[in-house]
Design an enzyme around this catalytic site. Structure first.
Site, PDB file in Angstrom:
ATOM      1  N   ASN A 367      36.630  28.806  -0.685  1.00 25.04           N
ATOM      2  CA  ASN A 367      36.164  29.912  -1.221  1.00 25.04           C
ATOM      3  C   ASN A 367      35.528  31.542  -0.345  1.00 25.04           C
ATOM      4  O   ASN A 367      35.384  31.898   1.101  1.00 25.04           O
ATOM      5  CB  ASN A 367      34.118  30.036  -0.629  1.00 25.04           C
ATOM      6  CG  ASN A 367      33.018  30.408  -0.820  1.00 25.04           C
ATOM      7  OD1 ASN A 367      32.454  31.306  -1.632  1.00 25.04           O
ATOM      8  ND2 ASN A 367      31.890  28.811  -0.568  1.00 25.04           N
ATOM      9  N   HIS A 371      34.587  32.618   3.594  1.00 27.63           N
ATOM     10  CA  HIS A 371      35.479  32.929   4.683  1.00 27.63           C
ATOM     11  C   HIS A 371      35.293  34.290   4.985  1.00 27.63           C
ATOM     12  O   HIS A 371      35.735  34.635   6.621  1.00 27.63           O
ATOM     13  CB  HIS A 371      37.070  32.827   3.388  1.00 27.63           C
ATOM     14  CG  HIS A 371      38.213  33.079   4.706  1.00 27.63           C
ATOM     15  ND1 HIS A 371      38.790  34.260   4.851  1.00 27.63           N
ATOM     16  CD2 HIS A 371      39.312  32.848   5.774  1.00 27.63           C
ATOM     17  CE1 HIS A 371      39.287  34.658   5.394  1.00 27.63           C
ATOM     18  NE2 HIS A 371      39.818  33.111   5.870  1.00 27.63           N
ATOM     19  N   TYR A 379      35.642  34.959  13.859  1.00 29.23           N
ATOM     20  CA  TYR A 379      36.509  34.753  14.522  1.00 29.23           C
ATOM     21  C   TYR A 379      37.441  35.883  15.256  1.00 29.23           C
ATOM     22  O   TYR A 379      37.341  35.926  16.596  1.00 29.23           O
ATOM     23  CB  TYR A 379      37.651  34.488  12.678  1.00 29.23           C
ATOM     24  CG  TYR A 379      39.218  34.399  13.111  1.00 29.23           C
ATOM     25  CD1 TYR A 379      39.774  33.506  13.511  1.00 29.23           C
ATOM     26  CD2 TYR A 379      39.580  35.757  13.366  1.00 29.23           C
ATOM     27  CE1 TYR A 379      41.039  33.466  14.296  1.00 29.23           C
ATOM     28  CE2 TYR A 379      41.592  35.740  14.025  1.00 29.23           C
ATOM     29  CZ  TYR A 379      42.441  35.165  14.415  1.00 29.23           C
ATOM     30  OH  TYR A 379      43.188  34.373  14.272  1.00 29.23           O
ATOM     31  N   SER A 402      31.965  25.877  11.095  1.00 35.43           N
ATOM     32  CA  SER A 402      31.962  25.238   9.178  1.00 35.43           C
ATOM     33  C   SER A 402      31.321  24.216   8.774  1.00 35.43           C
ATOM     34  O   SER A 402      30.531  23.444   8.465  1.00 35.43           O
ATOM     35  CB  SER A 402      32.710  25.884   8.779  1.00 35.43           C
ATOM     36  OG  SER A 402      33.446  25.223   7.036  1.00 35.43           O
ATOM     37  N   HIS A 406      28.405  22.444   7.047  1.00 35.04           N
ATOM     38  CA  HIS A 406      28.137  21.449   5.676  1.00 35.04           C
ATOM     39  C   HIS A 406      27.584  20.420   6.042  1.00 35.04           C
ATOM     40  O   HIS A 406      26.628  19.970   4.823  1.00 35.04           O
ATOM     41  CB  HIS A 406      29.822  21.457   5.720  1.00 35.04           C
ATOM     42  CG  HIS A 406      30.688  21.960   5.389  1.00 35.04           C
ATOM     43  ND1 HIS A 406      31.179  23.757   5.336  1.00 35.04           N
ATOM     44  CD2 HIS A 406      31.387  22.903   3.173  1.00 35.04           C
ATOM     45  CE1 HIS A 406      31.592  23.915   4.361  1.00 35.04           C
ATOM     46  NE2 HIS A 406      32.225  23.939   3.536  1.00 35.04           N
TER      47      HIS A 406
END
Length: 501
Positions: A367, A371, A379, A402, A406
């Site tokens: 994805n 990302h 990051y 993440s 989710h």
């Protein structure tokens, strides 16, 4: 049947009469002889009684076989002629029972294939129940995202100094806090109060996460430039039209302009929406045919490790089907349809993740839209905060955010907290990311990656389905009888619905 019963009664009277005669003879002979019976006489008497017992059991078994054969024959005769298998008379059935064939014979009857497409929409109608309410709830969520972040940025970009600017900053901060509260609280309140079914919940939770991510990206990209030019040197704020375009275009990274195509192919738009709809229908078909018949009553049976392992293996195929359908329906069809309507040029929403030989590459290419957001704002910003060091810590932060998001989506959609996704993503996902890294190449690693994907999807589908039906069959006291979950249970008990095997 009457003749068989009469024959049985005659034989029984004859046997009993013979026994009475033997007893009388023994009594007459005993009148003149007062000696006690000898051992050989007891042995003969015992053997005689054993023979009578065997004869009675054989006759009773024969009667029972005849009764069962007669009942089976009458049941077959009660079926309509077109659905009736080739049958014979009771006597033929008796002969077949007494002389079983050497092997199992093929019997042809009218029946349907297991995977035959049956156009029953019970599961689809249930899943998208109360969809208008979900769409009405989306309106204030979208209006808040459209107006509040842009207005807060305008207040912060004012060139005034002193108390006036401080008041503007405070007012903008209050507006953003109210905006975040609307996006976080409103959909949860509507879902809990009105007990929306799963698909309608998906609409709200996906829009909730999308609008939050877009709001953050807009402020993160525009606020530094706004603050740099605030001190009387000029005033810079993005245009409202560019922000409105960003809210609908298929990306989570804000830019003032994007590459645009020259025209709109409306037939391409219609084709992608039609393919997305077909994927939804096929997903409902897979759930109704391969999952619901297996897991609907599994929670009512005694738990065993063997049953759990078999259910996971059974769920691997529908699980991987669901993964591929979600990927194709959303990341390809849905995003390409909106990109075409908005003439959005950069359509690399995914890469060839299916050729990945490492899970680190799979996470980067599965994805690309999400990302890019995680890489830019989690990051890279994390590395900037720690001075460019601790790359492993920054990567762990990406996995943590993440995994939590989710798991929140699963909890929101299913209506209960069951951290299967959290454990798979945060524990096994991290281990696989560092062990199956980019240094591994070759087809064997790609096969291993697909094997792990199959197993992971099977675990998720099996455990979540078991928990769903366990909570339906053993509801909490506050679950009302007329809830949508209770309706699903009633429908699973209907043999004519899509939930039956």
């Amino acid at each position: 049947m009457e003749s068989c019963g009469a024959r049985f009664r005659v034989q029984r009277r004859e046997g009993l009469g013979g026994e009475q005669k033997q007893e009388q003879e023994q009594q007459h002979s005993g009148e003149g002889n007062t000696e006690p019976p000898r051992a050989p006489d007891l042995v003969q008497w015992t053997q005689h009684m054993e023979a009578v017992k065997r004869q009675l059991l054989e006759q009773a078994q024969g009667q029972l076989v005849e009764l069962l054969d007669q009942a089976m024959w009458e049941a077959v005769q009660s079926y309509p002629s077109q659905d009736r298998p080739p049958s014979s008379s009771p006597s033929a059935s008796i002969n077949k029972t007494r002389k079983p064939p050497l092997g199992k014979q093929k019997v042809f009857i009218i029946r349907k294939s297991l995977l035959e497409l049956v156009l029953e929409f019970d599961l689809l109608i249930f899943s998208f129940g109360q969809l208008p309410l979900a769409l009405v709830t989306w309106v204030p969520m979208f209006l808040s995202t459209l107006l509040v972040p842009y207005q807060a940025l305008w207040l912060w970009a004012r060139p005034q100094t002193g108390a006036s600017w401080t008041l503007g900053v405070a007012l903008g901060s209050v507006l953003l806090a109210a905006h975040a509260s609307v996006l976080c609280i409103l959909p949860v309140h509507v879902v809990v109060k009105h007990e929306l079914p799963p698909a309608s919940r998906c609409v709200l939770v996906f829009e909730q996460v999308r609008l939050l991510m877009k709001s953050y990206s807009f402020l993160r990209e525009t606020l530094p430039g706004t603050l740099r030019v605030r001190g009387g040197e000029g005033r810079w704020t993005p245009s409202f039209s560019s922000y409105l375009y960003f809210l609908f275009c298929p990306t989570l990274i804000y830019r003032e302009t994007y590459p645009r195509t020259s025209s709109i192919r409306w037939n391409y738009v219609a084709k992608n929406f039609a393919q997305a709809l077909c994927c939804v229908l096929y997903a409902c078909f897979i759930l109704g045919r391969l999952c619901v018949p297996v897991f609907a009553n599994m929670s009512q049976e005694p738990f065993s490790t063997r049953a759990l392992v078999l259910s996971i293996l059974h769920a691997t195929l529908p699980g991987i089907f669901m993964l591929l359908l979600i990927f194709f329906a959303f990341l390809h069809c849905w995003l390409n349809a909106f990109a075409e309507m908005l003439r959005f040029g950069d359509r690399m929403f995914y890469r060839d993740w299916w050729n990945s030989t490492s899970f680190s590459n799979y996470y980067r290419t599965w994805n690309v839209v999400v990302h890019d957001w995680l890489y830019s704002y989690v990051y890279q910003d994390g590395l900037w905060l720690v001075g460019g060091r601790a790359r492993g810590a920054a990567m762990m932060g990406v996995f943590l955010i993440s995994a939590v998001v989710h798991e929140y989506i699963f909890c929101f959609v299913l209506g209960f907290f069951y951290p299967v996704m959290l454990m798979l993503f945060l524990v096994f996902g991290v281990l696989l990311n560092f062990t199956m890294n980019d240094r591994h190449t070759g087809p064997s690693w790609n096969v291993l990656m697909w094997t792990m994907l199959f197993l992971g999807q099977g675990i998720q589908v099996s455990l979540y389905c078991q928990e769903w039906y366990a909570r339906r069959h053993c509801p909490l006291p506050q679950v009302r009888e007329h809830s949508p979950h209770h309706i699903l249970i009633k429908r699973t008990e209907q043999p004519a619905s899509v939930f039956s095997s």
